[in-house]
Design a protein around this motif. Structure first.
Motif, short mmCIF file in Angstrom:
data_model
loop_
_atom_site.label_atom_id
_atom_site.label_comp_id
_atom_site.label_asym_id
_atom_site.label_seq_id
_atom_site.Cartn_x
_atom_site.Cartn_y
_atom_site.Cartn_z
N ALA A 46 34.46 -62.32 -60.70
CA ALA A 46 35.58 -62.03 -59.50
C ALA A 46 35.39 -62.86 -58.40
CB ALA A 46 35.29 -60.48 -59.14
N MET A 47 36.54 -63.41 -57.79
CA MET A 47 36.62 -64.42 -56.83
C MET A 47 37.37 -63.70 -55.68
SD MET A 47 37.05 -68.29 -58.39
CE MET A 47 38.35 -68.07 -59.43
N TYR A 48 36.97 -64.16 -54.57
CA TYR A 48 37.80 -63.58 -53.12
C TYR A 48 38.13 -64.45 -52.19
CZ TYR A 48 35.74 -59.37 -55.24
OH TYR A 48 35.36 -58.27 -56.23
N ALA A 49 39.15 -64.80 -52.11
CA ALA A 49 39.50 -65.98 -50.99
C ALA A 49 40.14 -65.62 -49.86
CB ALA A 49 40.57 -67.07 -51.99
N ASN A 50 39.68 -66.26 -48.89
CA ASN A 50 40.52 -66.10 -47.39
C ASN A 50 41.12 -67.41 -47.53
OD1 ASN A 50 40.94 -66.09 -44.74
ND2 ASN A 50 39.26 -64.79 -44.10
N THR A 51 42.62 -67.42 -47.44
CA THR A 51 43.45 -68.48 -47.38
C THR A 51 43.77 -69.00 -45.90
OG1 THR A 51 45.33 -67.09 -47.41
CG2 THR A 51 44.73 -68.09 -49.54
N ASP A 52 43.25 -68.20 -44.92
CA ASP A 52 43.11 -68.49 -43.47
C ASP A 52 41.92 -69.48 -43.10
OD1 ASP A 52 45.48 -67.15 -43.17
OD2 ASP A 52 44.50 -65.40 -42.91
N SER A 53 40.83 -69.04 -43.53
CA SER A 53 39.54 -69.71 -43.31
C SER A 53 39.31 -70.78 -44.18
CB SER A 53 38.37 -68.65 -43.08
OG SER A 53 38.09 -68.17 -43.95
N LEU A 54 39.89 -70.83 -45.35
CA LEU A 54 39.80 -71.65 -46.54
C LEU A 54 38.27 -71.47 -47.06
CD1 LEU A 54 41.76 -74.82 -45.58
CD2 LEU A 54 42.22 -72.91 -47.22
N GLN A 55 37.92 -69.95 -47.21
CA GLN A 55 36.62 -69.75 -47.99
C GLN A 55 36.65 -68.88 -49.21
OE1 GLN A 55 34.49 -68.46 -44.44
NE2 GLN A 55 32.93 -70.12 -44.99
N LEU A 56 35.87 -69.19 -50.03
CA LEU A 56 35.93 -68.91 -51.33
C LEU A 56 34.55 -68.08 -51.70
CD1 LEU A 56 37.88 -68.30 -54.08
CD2 LEU A 56 36.38 -70.47 -55.07
N SER A 57 34.85 -67.02 -51.85
CA SER A 57 33.28 -66.14 -52.21
C SER A 57 33.51 -65.61 -53.71
CB SER A 57 33.23 -64.90 -51.34
OG SER A 57 33.31 -65.17 -49.90
N ILE A 58 32.38 -65.59 -54.13
CA ILE A 58 32.24 -65.09 -55.68
C ILE A 58 31.34 -64.08 -55.86
CG2 ILE A 58 31.61 -66.05 -57.95
CD1 ILE A 58 32.79 -68.90 -56.85
N ARG A 59 31.60 -63.03 -56.70
CA ARG A 59 30.83 -61.97 -56.63
C ARG A 59 29.42 -62.31 -57.66
NH1 ARG A 59 33.21 -57.68 -60.35
NH2 ARG A 59 32.45 -59.25 -62.03
N ALA A 60 28.23 -61.83 -57.10
CA ALA A 60 27.24 -62.15 -58.06
C ALA A 60 26.74 -61.10 -58.69
CB ALA A 60 25.83 -62.36 -56.78
N ASN A 61 25.79 -61.30 -59.88
CA ASN A 61 25.53 -60.32 -60.63
C ASN A 61 24.00 -60.20 -60.83
OD1 ASN A 61 28.21 -60.08 -61.61
ND2 ASN A 61 27.69 -61.78 -63.38
N VAL A 62 23.63 -58.71 -61.39
CA VAL A 62 22.27 -58.33 -61.14
C VAL A 62 21.87 -57.91 -62.83
CG1 VAL A 62 22.55 -56.24 -60.34
CG2 VAL A 62 20.27 -57.25 -60.11
N GLY A 63 20.84 -58.20 -63.20
CA GLY A 63 20.48 -57.77 -64.56
C GLY A 63 18.93 -57.47 -64.56
N TYR A 64 18.62 -56.55 -65.51
CA TYR A 64 17.17 -56.47 -65.85
C TYR A 64 16.75 -56.53 -67.25
CZ TYR A 64 20.07 -53.41 -62.83
OH TYR A 64 20.88 -53.12 -61.83
N GLU A 65 15.56 -56.82 -67.45
CA GLU A 65 14.78 -56.82 -68.55
C GLU A 65 13.55 -56.20 -68.26
OE1 GLU A 65 14.73 -60.70 -70.78
OE2 GLU A 65 16.58 -61.24 -69.41
N THR A 66 12.66 -55.61 -69.46
CA THR A 66 11.28 -55.31 -69.53
C THR A 66 10.48 -56.68 -69.40
OG1 THR A 66 11.47 -55.20 -71.84
CG2 THR A 66 11.48 -53.13 -70.55
N SER A 67 9.53 -56.63 -68.69
CA SER A 67 8.62 -57.92 -68.83
C SER A 67 7.86 -58.04 -69.95
CB SER A 67 7.89 -57.93 -67.47
OG SER A 67 7.06 -56.92 -67.52
#
Lengths: 108, 512
Positions: free
Chosen positions: B374-395
């Motif tokens: 997912a991407m979120y753009a602000n066309t006024d301030s010309l900034q592009l933000s991208i969603r970060a993900n999170v994941g889990y594993e047993t160590s």
């Protein structure tokens, strides 16, 4: 023996030779060729020429290009191809031979 | 004569009175029947017509009306066809000209396509035997049919007299060809006639079947082309949501806006144009083929097709060059990983987000179907933000750690890794709480290059995880031990990490 028929046959035999001779060294449009042939009294009506031109062209002896005309439709200007020139040269020598043969026969 | 007709001779219009018209018509018909069966006859007729046109112009010009006298004078000059003398026989050009025999499809002996007719004419045998042989070989693994189709495609049709002359060879009879039925001499051959008629019926049947298929395919092509074309235009130009299925989220409409974050914004219109050509031309071609299949017409579209193909290829090349020139090569993937080791892992780990997508200021969002990116753009301030993900594993043991994996694409691994490293992302582990951001924002001077950030938690089996509820589609990923990533939405805030996955838990073992 029909004299007129014999004359016509003789003319017919040299018609292609005449057309190629007229075109030798210059490109002509059908009416120029007709004028030449009529002066030489080789043809009576123009229509004779057109199928002959088509046939000579299809045999690769002639080629043509289109040229715009101020009066009337565009005109086809015919000229000899390299093959046509060779063909004409051979006819030339064969014609000379014929004339020589006839004059030789006449002297006897 | 008060009635007059307009005629067109070699491209010039003449006004001609009725009587003269009849004379002229008879003359032209006589010419036509004299020359139509002679090789190159059509050309001769055209030449004579253009001469007639010339004579008419010299006589009265296009202004006046041509009379019978004019026409007769013209005929006097050119002569009647019977006065042209029989040079065809005398000159003997035909027999001297070397006619090479060539195989064509014969339209005069056609039942399906004229393949068998052509072979028959070529070999100078009745095509019925050729047809029988083809049928016979069709029963041997379909060889006959395949060969037939191949010949159908490969062989040209003998349209002109000279082509027919090549097809028939010495046996070709100009006079017999054309109006008269070339199969007339078979009248006595009853068997041949019967078989020919049967083949005729079978041929018609197959032709109908073939046409039905062609029309069905044609309709399919046209529909497919139109739907694709419409979709394409809606996607790029009509920014109206709600037409497309929900999965697409209606967000593809902003593709050009997002392009500004990928390339130099001044190039965006050009890229859109070239991209449009690359997409639209094949769709138009498909629609055209469809229409052609439905209506089954012949057209001289070779030049246009070639131009379109060249245009398409040039557009594609230009697009590739422009994109490559923008450093837009995504051939290599680069990672930048940083890790925090959690000393003395607690029983419960809390995951809290600091910067939330819900608080992000944006006016364009682009969410790839299935919520994978997912991407979120602000066309006024010309900034592009991208969603970060999170994941889990047993160590797999008693240790716990957090890994922040940044990924970018680039021309080479070094380039991609450097890009990944430059991605700004806030994270912190304090006591028993992991603080992460729901998104990251690209630095202003940086173009988008497939950037991703994933936080991976490695914890001992049985650890309880507590999640703050994501503010907006914050993606929660759980990675199996076999490496497969699954999207997972938590049913409750407390989860127990086991080697089989995450399980809901009523509460923490300890109160927070």
């Amino acid at each position: 023996m029909d004299l007129e028929n014999t004359k016509a046959q003789m003319r017919k035999g040299i018609l292609e030779y005449c057309i190629l001779s007229i075109l030798s060294g210059n490109s002509c449009y059908a009416s120029d060729i007709i004028k030449g042939l009529k002066e030489g009294k080789v043809i009576v009506v123009e229509g004779t020429l057109y199928p002959l031109l088509t046939r000579l062209k299809n045999a690769g002896l002639l080629s043509y290009r289109w040229e715009e005309s101020l009066q009337g439709p565009p005109r086809k200007y015919y000229e000899l191809t390299a093959e046509g020139v060779k063909y004409l040269n051979e006819l030339d020598s064969s014609w000379k031979e014929l004339v020589e043969s006839v004059s030789l026969l006449r002297k006897k | 004569m008060d009635k007059s007709v307009k005629i067109n001779l070699a491209g010039t219009l003449f006004q001609i009175d009725e009587e003269a018209y009849h004379t002229l018509r008879d003359y032209l018909q006589a010419l036509n029947s004299r020359f139509k069966n002679v090789p190159g006859g059509n050309e001769t007729i055209e030449d004579i017509e253009s001469r007639i046109s010339e004579i008419f112009q010299s006589q009265g010009g296009t202004a006046g009306v041509m009379t019978k006298d004019n026409v007769e004078a013209m005929i006097g000059i050119i002569g009647k066809p019977e006065d042209f003398e029989a040079h065809e026989q005398a000159a003997g050009f035909q027999s001297e000209t070397h006619w090479k025999k060539r195989l064509y499809r014969n339209p005069d002996e056609r039942i399906i396509s004229g393949v068998c007719g052509g072979i028959g004419s070529y070999l100078n045998i009745d095509p019925v035997w050729v047809r029988l042989i083809f049928i016979l070989f069709t029963f041997t693994a379909g060889i006959g049919l395949l060969l037939y189709i191949a010949l159908w495609v490969a062989l040209p049709v003998a349209f002109t007299d000279s082509q027919k002359r090549e097809l028939y060879g010495e046996s070709f009879n100009y006079a017999a060809n054309g109006s008269s039925d070339p199969r007339g001499n078979l009248a006595a051959n009853n068997l041949g006639n019967v078989i020919n008629e049967i083949f005729g019926a079978i041929g018609k049947f197959f032709y109908v079947i073939f046409r039905i298929f062609a029309i069905a395919f044609g309709v399919m092509f046209v529909l497919l082309g139109f739907i694709s074309l419409l979709t394409f235009f809606f996607l790029l130009f009509v920014r109206n949501q709600g037409i497309l299925p929900v999965e697409l989220h209606g967000n593809f409409f902003y593709l050009p806006d997002f392009l500004n974050f990928v390339v130099n914004p001044s190039l965006t219109p050009w890229i859109c144009l070239l991209f449009g050509i690359v997409i639209v031309l094949p769709l138009l071609a498909i629609i055209y083929w469809g229409i052609k299949m439905i209506f089954w017409f012949r057209s001289r579209d070779g030049v246009i097709s070639l131009i379109a193909l060249v245009l398409w290829f040039l557009s594609l090349t230009a697009l590739v060059i422009i994109l490559a020139g923008q450093g837009l090569s995504f051939s290599q993937t680069g990672h930048a990983t940083s890790a925090i080791v959690i000393e003395n892992p607690p029983d419960t780990i809390y995951v809290v987000t600091s910067r939330k997508i819900a608080d992000l200021k944006y006016n364009r969002d682009l969410i790839i179907p299935d919520n994978a990116y997912a991407m979120y753009a602000n066309t006024d301030s010309l900034q592009l933000s991208i969603r970060a993900n999170v994941g889990y594993e047993t160590s797999g043991d008693k240790t716990a750690r957090v890994e922040i994996v940044k990924t970018s694409l680039g021309t080479g691994i070094v380039d991609a890794s450097r890009k990944a490293e430059s991605l700004p992302y806030n994270y912190k582990f304090s006591h028993d709480t992991l603080y992460i951001d729901e998104y990251f924002t690209l630095p202003r001077d940086r173009k988008w290059s497939g950037d991703e950030i994933e936080t991976r938690l490695f914890v001992p089996d049985g650890t309880i995880l507590w999640f703050e509820k994501p503010s907006s589609n914050f993606s929660l990923m759980w990675r199996h031990d076999d490496g497969e990533i699954m999207r997972w939405e938590p049913a409750s805030n407390y989860q127990v990490v086991t080697s089989d996955g995450l399980h809901s838990s009523k509460s923490s073992k300890y109160k927070k």
